[in-house]
Design a protein around this motif. Structure first.
Motif, PDB file in Angstrom:
ATOM      1  N   ALA A  60      40.150  39.233  43.934  1.00  0.00           N
ATOM      2  CA  ALA A  60      40.099  37.948  43.245  1.00  0.00           C
ATOM      3  C   ALA A  60      40.154  38.101  41.734  1.00  0.00           C
ATOM      4  O   ALA A  60      40.287  37.106  41.026  1.00  0.00           O
ATOM      5  N   ASP A  61      40.046  39.324  41.215  1.00  0.00           N
ATOM      6  CA  ASP A  61      39.945  39.515  39.769  1.00  0.00           C
ATOM      7  C   ASP A  61      41.160  40.190  39.154  1.00  0.00           C
ATOM      8  O   ASP A  61      41.227  40.352  37.935  1.00  0.00           O
ATOM      9  N   HIS A  62      42.103  40.610  39.971  1.00  0.00           N
ATOM     10  CA  HIS A  62      43.345  41.166  39.444  1.00  0.00           C
ATOM     11  C   HIS A  62      44.436  41.024  40.499  1.00  0.00           C
ATOM     12  O   HIS A  62      44.144  40.879  41.689  1.00  0.00           O
ATOM     13  N   GLN A 213      37.803  35.267  36.426  1.00  0.00           N
ATOM     14  CA  GLN A 213      38.715  34.520  35.577  1.00  0.00           C
ATOM     15  C   GLN A 213      40.093  34.342  36.203  1.00  0.00           C
ATOM     16  O   GLN A 213      40.754  33.329  35.998  1.00  0.00           O
ATOM     17  N   LYS A 214      40.537  35.317  36.986  1.00  0.00           N
ATOM     18  CA  LYS A 214      41.892  35.277  37.521  1.00  0.00           C
ATOM     19  C   LYS A 214      41.960  34.810  38.974  1.00  0.00           C
ATOM     20  O   LYS A 214      42.999  34.914  39.603  1.00  0.00           O
ATOM     21  N   ILE A 215      40.860  34.293  39.514  1.00  0.00           N
ATOM     22  CA  ILE A 215      40.811  34.040  40.953  1.00  0.00           C
ATOM     23  C   ILE A 215      41.909  33.081  41.424  1.00  0.00           C
ATOM     24  O   ILE A 215      42.503  33.275  42.490  1.00  0.00           O
ATOM     25  N   MET A 216      42.219  32.060  40.640  1.00  0.00           N
ATOM     26  CA  MET A 216      43.194  31.067  41.085  1.00  0.00           C
ATOM     27  C   MET A 216      44.613  31.635  41.146  1.00  0.00           C
ATOM     28  O   MET A 216      45.441  31.186  41.934  1.00  0.00           O
ATOM     29  N   ALA A 217      44.892  32.632  40.336  1.00  0.00           N
ATOM     30  CA  ALA A 217      46.199  33.287  40.377  1.00  0.00           C
ATOM     31  C   ALA A 217      46.193  34.505  41.287  1.00  0.00           C
ATOM     32  O   ALA A 217      47.161  34.765  42.010  1.00  0.00           O
ATOM     33  N   ALA A 221      48.471  35.306  44.923  1.00  0.00           N
ATOM     34  CA  ALA A 221      49.460  36.366  44.711  1.00  0.00           C
ATOM     35  C   ALA A 221      49.179  37.562  45.617  1.00  0.00           C
ATOM     36  O   ALA A 221      50.103  38.158  46.187  1.00  0.00           O
ATOM     37  N   ASN A 222      47.912  37.915  45.787  1.00  0.00           N
ATOM     38  CA  ASN A 222      47.572  39.081  46.594  1.00  0.00           C
ATOM     39  C   ASN A 222      47.798  38.852  48.085  1.00  0.00           C
ATOM     40  O   ASN A 222      47.989  39.804  48.844  1.00  0.00           O
ATOM     41  N   LYS A 223      47.788  37.596  48.492  1.00  0.00           N
ATOM     42  CA  LYS A 223      48.156  37.293  49.877  1.00  0.00           C
ATOM     43  C   LYS A 223      49.650  37.513  50.109  1.00  0.00           C
ATOM     44  O   LYS A 223      50.109  37.553  51.248  1.00  0.00           O
ATOM     45  N   HIS A 224      50.396  37.659  48.994  1.00  0.00           N
ATOM     46  CA  HIS A 224      51.833  37.941  49.063  1.00  0.00           C
ATOM     47  C   HIS A 224      52.132  39.299  48.427  1.00  0.00           C
ATOM     48  O   HIS A 224      53.171  39.492  47.806  1.00  0.00           O
ATOM     49  N   CYS A 225      51.172  40.231  48.577  1.00  0.00           N
ATOM     50  CA  CYS A 225      51.346  41.619  48.112  1.00  0.00           C
ATOM     51  C   CYS A 225      51.559  41.719  46.602  1.00  0.00           C
ATOM     52  O   CYS A 225      52.210  42.648  46.115  1.00  0.00           O
ATOM     53  N   GLY A 226      51.023  40.763  45.862  1.00  0.00           N
ATOM     54  CA  GLY A 226      51.117  40.813  44.416  1.00  0.00           C
ATOM     55  C   GLY A 226      52.277  40.048  43.842  1.00  0.00           C
ATOM     56  O   GLY A 226      52.457  39.993  42.626  1.00  0.00           O
TER      57      GLY A 226
END
Length: 233
Positions: A60-62, A213-217, A221-226
């Motif tokens: 959730a943070d990167h 801070q980056k949770i919404m992005a 994105a990580n559910k789509h491998c970044g």
């Protein structure tokens, strides 16, 4: 075995590079998108071939570097079983083993910080704990279907039953620590030492931490491998 611990300053995230020194086969654990060029340069300088990118959980943070690394190197992306990821090449189950030539990496399901999370035991000696067990701490449990009782159970019943001399390498650190041991964490980790399951749950439910801070992005994105998710308004 080649073993390197790499750090992303913005998210306080550790990435781990592991390789068989005889065959030069390599794996990256929890790569960070902004550090892909650094990681690739190191891999090239050491004459390694990246075969896998391995995630401990949906961060959730990167944003993960797996998608970009897969495009650039042809490596495979691996996530824990039941992780809500649409594009992984493979999901790894509890106790399943990745054999990287002479290196054995065993998955240990450690949900609680998030609903799908795994730690990885490397050659029976080094434990990559992700965000489950941290040095003198643990991952939060208040989002992504986290569960404090589940986290307490997996730490105390799975990780704390490993040999005391097992080295603990966390997914994050905010105080400058790089490595610990199971013995140290059982003895000195304030989240578990002296806590019952009920008192741990109570403690974790009252942390009142701000959202990453980056949770919404990062999570979409990580559910789509970044890879960035396009939203049509």
């Amino acid at each position: 075995m080649l073993f390197r611990q790499l750090f992303d300053n913005e998210s306080s995230t550790y990435t781990y590079l592991i390789a068989d020194e005889t065959t030069a086969a390599a794996i990256l654990v929890d790569p960070v998108l902004e550090q892909v060029e650094r990681d690739l340069q190191l891999i090239q300088e050491l004459g390694l071939t990246l075969r896998y990118c391995l995630e401990t959980h949906i961060h959730a943070d990167h944003i993960t570097g797996t998608g970009k690394l897969r495009q650039l190197t042809g490596c495979l992306g691996i996530v824990p079983e039941n992780a809500p990821v649409t594009c992984a090449d493979r999901q790894i189950r509890d106790q399943e083993i990745i054999q990287l030539d002479g290196i054995t990496i065993q998955a240990i399901a450690t949900p609680g910080h998030t609903e799908s999370h795994a730690a990885y035991l490397v050659n029976g000696e080094r434990l990559l704990t992700g965000d489950s067990l941290l040095i003198r701490g643990c991952g939060r449990t208040d989002f992504q279907s986290g569960n404090a009782g589940t986290l307490f159970d997996v730490i105390t019943q799975k990780l704390f039953t490993l040999p005391d001399e097992t080295l603990v390498y966390p997914g994050h650190d905010y105080k400058g620590f790089t490595v610990s041991t199971i013995r140290e964490e059982k003895k000195y980790n304030p989240r578990f030492q002296g806590h019952s399951r009920d008192s741990f749950i109570h403690f974790m439910s009252n942390l009142n931490l701000p959202s990453p801070q980056k949770i919404m992005a990062a999570v979409p994105a990580n559910k789509h491998c970044g890879n960035a998710v396009l939203v049509n308004n």
